[in-house]
Design a protein around this motif. Sequence first.
Motif, PDB file in Angstrom:
ATOM      1  N   LEU A   8       0.840  -1.183   0.000  1.00  0.00           N
ATOM      2  CA  LEU A   8       0.000   0.000   0.000  1.00  0.00           C
ATOM      3  C   LEU A   8       0.880   1.239   0.000  1.00  0.00           C
ATOM      4  CD1 LEU A   8      -2.413  -1.172   2.830  1.00  0.00           C
ATOM      5  CD2 LEU A   8      -2.743  -1.432   0.367  1.00  0.00           C
ATOM      6  N   ILE A   9       0.521   2.218  -0.827  1.00  0.00           N
ATOM      7  CA  ILE A   9       1.304   3.448  -0.931  1.00  0.00           C
ATOM      8  C   ILE A   9       0.376   4.646  -0.803  1.00  0.00           C
ATOM      9  CG2 ILE A   9       2.759   4.875  -2.435  1.00  0.00           C
ATOM     10  CD1 ILE A   9       3.683   2.258  -3.792  1.00  0.00           C
ATOM     11  N   PHE A  10       0.801   5.611   0.008  1.00  0.00           N
ATOM     12  CA  PHE A  10       0.133   6.905   0.116  1.00  0.00           C
ATOM     13  C   PHE A  10       1.186   7.949  -0.230  1.00  0.00           C
ATOM     14  CE2 PHE A  10      -1.097  10.736   2.463  1.00  0.00           C
ATOM     15  CZ  PHE A  10      -2.414  10.877   2.057  1.00  0.00           C
ATOM     16  N   SER A  11       0.941   8.715  -1.306  1.00  0.00           N
ATOM     17  CA  SER A  11       1.982   9.610  -1.812  1.00  0.00           C
ATOM     18  C   SER A  11       1.375  10.878  -2.403  1.00  0.00           C
ATOM     19  CB  SER A  11       2.783   8.878  -2.894  1.00  0.00           C
ATOM     20  OG  SER A  11       3.711   9.716  -3.505  1.00  0.00           O
ATOM     21  N   ARG A  12       2.162  11.918  -2.393  1.00  0.00           N
ATOM     22  CA  ARG A  12       1.725  13.186  -2.992  1.00  0.00           C
ATOM     23  C   ARG A  12       1.748  13.087  -4.513  1.00  0.00           C
ATOM     24  NH1 ARG A  12       4.515  17.847  -0.344  1.00  0.00           N
ATOM     25  NH2 ARG A  12       2.879  17.401   1.113  1.00  0.00           N
ATOM     26  N   ASP A  13       2.848  12.635  -5.086  1.00  0.00           N
ATOM     27  CA  ASP A  13       2.998  12.628  -6.542  1.00  0.00           C
ATOM     28  C   ASP A  13       3.675  11.362  -7.063  1.00  0.00           C
ATOM     29  OD1 ASP A  13       5.548  12.983  -5.649  1.00  0.00           O
ATOM     30  OD2 ASP A  13       5.919  14.842  -6.736  1.00  0.00           O
ATOM     31  N   LEU A  14       3.582  10.293  -6.324  1.00  0.00           N
ATOM     32  CA  LEU A  14       4.189   8.996  -6.637  1.00  0.00           C
ATOM     33  C   LEU A  14       5.719   9.035  -6.647  1.00  0.00           C
ATOM     34  CD1 LEU A  14       1.884   7.310  -9.280  1.00  0.00           C
ATOM     35  CD2 LEU A  14       2.048   6.891  -6.836  1.00  0.00           C
ATOM     36  N   ASP A  15       6.307  10.040  -6.038  1.00  0.00           N
ATOM     37  CA  ASP A  15       7.748  10.119  -5.817  1.00  0.00           C
ATOM     38  C   ASP A  15       8.550   9.301  -6.835  1.00  0.00           C
ATOM     39  OD1 ASP A  15       7.661  11.577  -3.200  1.00  0.00           O
ATOM     40  OD2 ASP A  15       6.450   9.822  -2.694  1.00  0.00           O
ATOM     41  N   PRO A  16       8.776   9.846  -8.026  1.00  0.00           N
ATOM     42  CA  PRO A  16       9.452   9.074  -9.065  1.00  0.00           C
ATOM     43  C   PRO A  16      10.814   8.522  -8.657  1.00  0.00           C
ATOM     44  CG  PRO A  16       8.982  11.319  -9.825  1.00  0.00           C
ATOM     45  CD  PRO A  16       8.423  11.187  -8.456  1.00  0.00           C
ATOM     46  N   PRO A  33      -3.709  -6.768  -4.776  1.00  0.00           N
ATOM     47  CA  PRO A  33      -2.691  -6.736  -3.715  1.00  0.00           C
ATOM     48  C   PRO A  33      -1.908  -5.427  -3.640  1.00  0.00           C
ATOM     49  CG  PRO A  33      -1.885  -8.004  -5.559  1.00  0.00           C
ATOM     50  CD  PRO A  33      -3.308  -7.622  -5.880  1.00  0.00           C
ATOM     51  N   VAL A  34      -2.008  -4.587  -4.658  1.00  0.00           N
ATOM     52  CA  VAL A  34      -1.282  -3.312  -4.658  1.00  0.00           C
ATOM     53  C   VAL A  34      -2.299  -2.191  -4.824  1.00  0.00           C
ATOM     54  CG1 VAL A  34       0.506  -1.924  -5.757  1.00  0.00           C
ATOM     55  CG2 VAL A  34       0.728  -4.423  -5.731  1.00  0.00           C
ATOM     56  N   ARG A  35      -2.338  -1.312  -3.804  1.00  0.00           N
ATOM     57  CA  ARG A  35      -3.234  -0.159  -3.856  1.00  0.00           C
ATOM     58  C   ARG A  35      -2.431   1.093  -3.562  1.00  0.00           C
ATOM     59  NH1 ARG A  35      -7.838  -0.929   0.076  1.00  0.00           N
ATOM     60  NH2 ARG A  35      -6.283  -2.103   1.229  1.00  0.00           N
ATOM     61  N   ILE A  36      -2.713   2.129  -4.349  1.00  0.00           N
ATOM     62  CA  ILE A  36      -1.943   3.367  -4.268  1.00  0.00           C
ATOM     63  C   ILE A  36      -2.905   4.548  -4.212  1.00  0.00           C
ATOM     64  CG2 ILE A  36      -0.276   4.834  -5.462  1.00  0.00           C
ATOM     65  CD1 ILE A  36       0.636   2.139  -6.869  1.00  0.00           C
ATOM     66  N   SER A  61      -0.450  -1.643  10.906  1.00  0.00           N
ATOM     67  CA  SER A  61      -1.913  -1.769  10.913  1.00  0.00           C
ATOM     68  C   SER A  61      -2.589  -0.419  11.134  1.00  0.00           C
ATOM     69  CB  SER A  61      -2.358  -2.757  11.983  1.00  0.00           C
ATOM     70  OG  SER A  61      -1.958  -4.056  11.630  1.00  0.00           O
ATOM     71  N   ARG A  62      -2.010   0.413  11.975  1.00  0.00           N
ATOM     72  CA  ARG A  62      -2.564   1.740  12.211  1.00  0.00           C
ATOM     73  C   ARG A  62      -2.528   2.564  10.927  1.00  0.00           C
ATOM     74  NH1 ARG A  62      -1.404   6.748  12.688  1.00  0.00           N
ATOM     75  NH2 ARG A  62       0.837   6.536  12.482  1.00  0.00           N
ATOM     76  N   LEU A  63      -1.390   2.560  10.242  1.00  0.00           N
ATOM     77  CA  LEU A  63      -1.276   3.294   8.979  1.00  0.00           C
ATOM     78  C   LEU A  63      -2.218   2.710   7.923  1.00  0.00           C
ATOM     79  CD1 LEU A  63       2.581   3.812   8.802  1.00  0.00           C
ATOM     80  CD2 LEU A  63       0.862   5.613   9.006  1.00  0.00           C
ATOM     81  N   ARG A  64      -2.342   1.394   7.913  1.00  0.00           N
ATOM     82  CA  ARG A  64      -3.238   0.738   6.962  1.00  0.00           C
ATOM     83  C   ARG A  64      -4.678   1.175   7.202  1.00  0.00           C
ATOM     84  NH1 ARG A  64      -6.540  -3.467   5.816  1.00  0.00           N
ATOM     85  NH2 ARG A  64      -6.146  -4.583   3.860  1.00  0.00           N
ATOM     86  N   LEU A  99      -5.138   4.527   5.733  1.00  0.00           N
ATOM     87  CA  LEU A  99      -5.209   4.431   4.278  1.00  0.00           C
ATOM     88  C   LEU A  99      -6.578   3.905   3.856  1.00  0.00           C
ATOM     89  CD1 LEU A  99      -2.635   3.717   1.724  1.00  0.00           C
ATOM     90  CD2 LEU A  99      -4.592   2.191   1.688  1.00  0.00           C
ATOM     91  N   GLU A 100      -7.094   2.910   4.542  1.00  0.00           N
ATOM     92  CA  GLU A 100      -8.414   2.355   4.220  1.00  0.00           C
ATOM     93  C   GLU A 100      -9.497   3.429   4.295  1.00  0.00           C
ATOM     94  OE1 GLU A 100      -9.527  -0.568   3.129  1.00  0.00           O
ATOM     95  OE2 GLU A 100      -7.555  -1.498   3.111  1.00  0.00           O
ATOM     96  N   GLN A 101      -9.438   4.260   5.336  1.00  0.00           N
ATOM     97  CA  GLN A 101     -10.419   5.330   5.497  1.00  0.00           C
ATOM     98  C   GLN A 101     -10.350   6.295   4.311  1.00  0.00           C
ATOM     99  OE1 GLN A 101      -9.731   7.913   8.837  1.00  0.00           O
ATOM    100  NE2 GLN A 101     -11.650   9.001   8.550  1.00  0.00           N
ATOM    101  N   ILE A 102      -9.153   6.673   3.932  1.00  0.00           N
ATOM    102  CA  ILE A 102      -8.976   7.589   2.803  1.00  0.00           C
ATOM    103  C   ILE A 102      -9.397   6.908   1.505  1.00  0.00           C
ATOM    104  CG2 ILE A 102      -7.307   8.984   1.514  1.00  0.00           C
ATOM    105  CD1 ILE A 102      -5.663   9.091   4.192  1.00  0.00           C
TER     106      ILE A 102
END
Length: 179
Positions: free
Chosen positions: A49-57, A80-83, A155-158, A161-164
């Motif tokens: 799982l990724i949370f990013s502003r601009d996908l940090d190239p 399995p991959v969510r961004i 798990s806390r960060l996950r 992310l789930e909420q968002i």
Amino acid sequence: MTEHDLDPLSALSSDVIEDLPQGVLALSGRVAIRDACLRLARGARRELLIFSRDLDPDLYDQAPFLEQVQRLALARSQVPVRILVRDPKAPVTGGHRLIGLARQLSSRLAIRRVADDFHDRPDAFLIADRRGYCLRRLADRPEAIVDYAAPGEASRLRAELEQIWEQSDVDTELRRLHL
């Protein structure tokens, strides 16, 4: 000399999660953060799982990282991959290869634009298997913390992310093919 000889990160084994240090590590510099994200991706077996502003190239548009994302996406069913990305325009117009991979593997890799209610979040993070994480408290700074075996914090960060994720939508920029 092969491409792997030139890439010091390619020497990491696919079982790195077991061999990595325990506890929170402070990272400074984009190379250290990129290395940590790659190690987490290489160790992921169930989800990334990724949370990013601009996908940090410089972190996520690198061949070794993309190979690991593709490996996980093809190895697992469902998604399995969510961004989550705050501003998809720059990575889309810049030809970010993770977006191209998501278009190819749309049933295994999902990207959504962060809902407006969450645009003020200053952080960015990557979570692997509800076990390890790399967190940049201020996404625009080359500083992070990583813990390869912290199921509680992962798990806390996950959960955040789930909420968002539930309030976010697929952006038209992410679906459109730029020819």
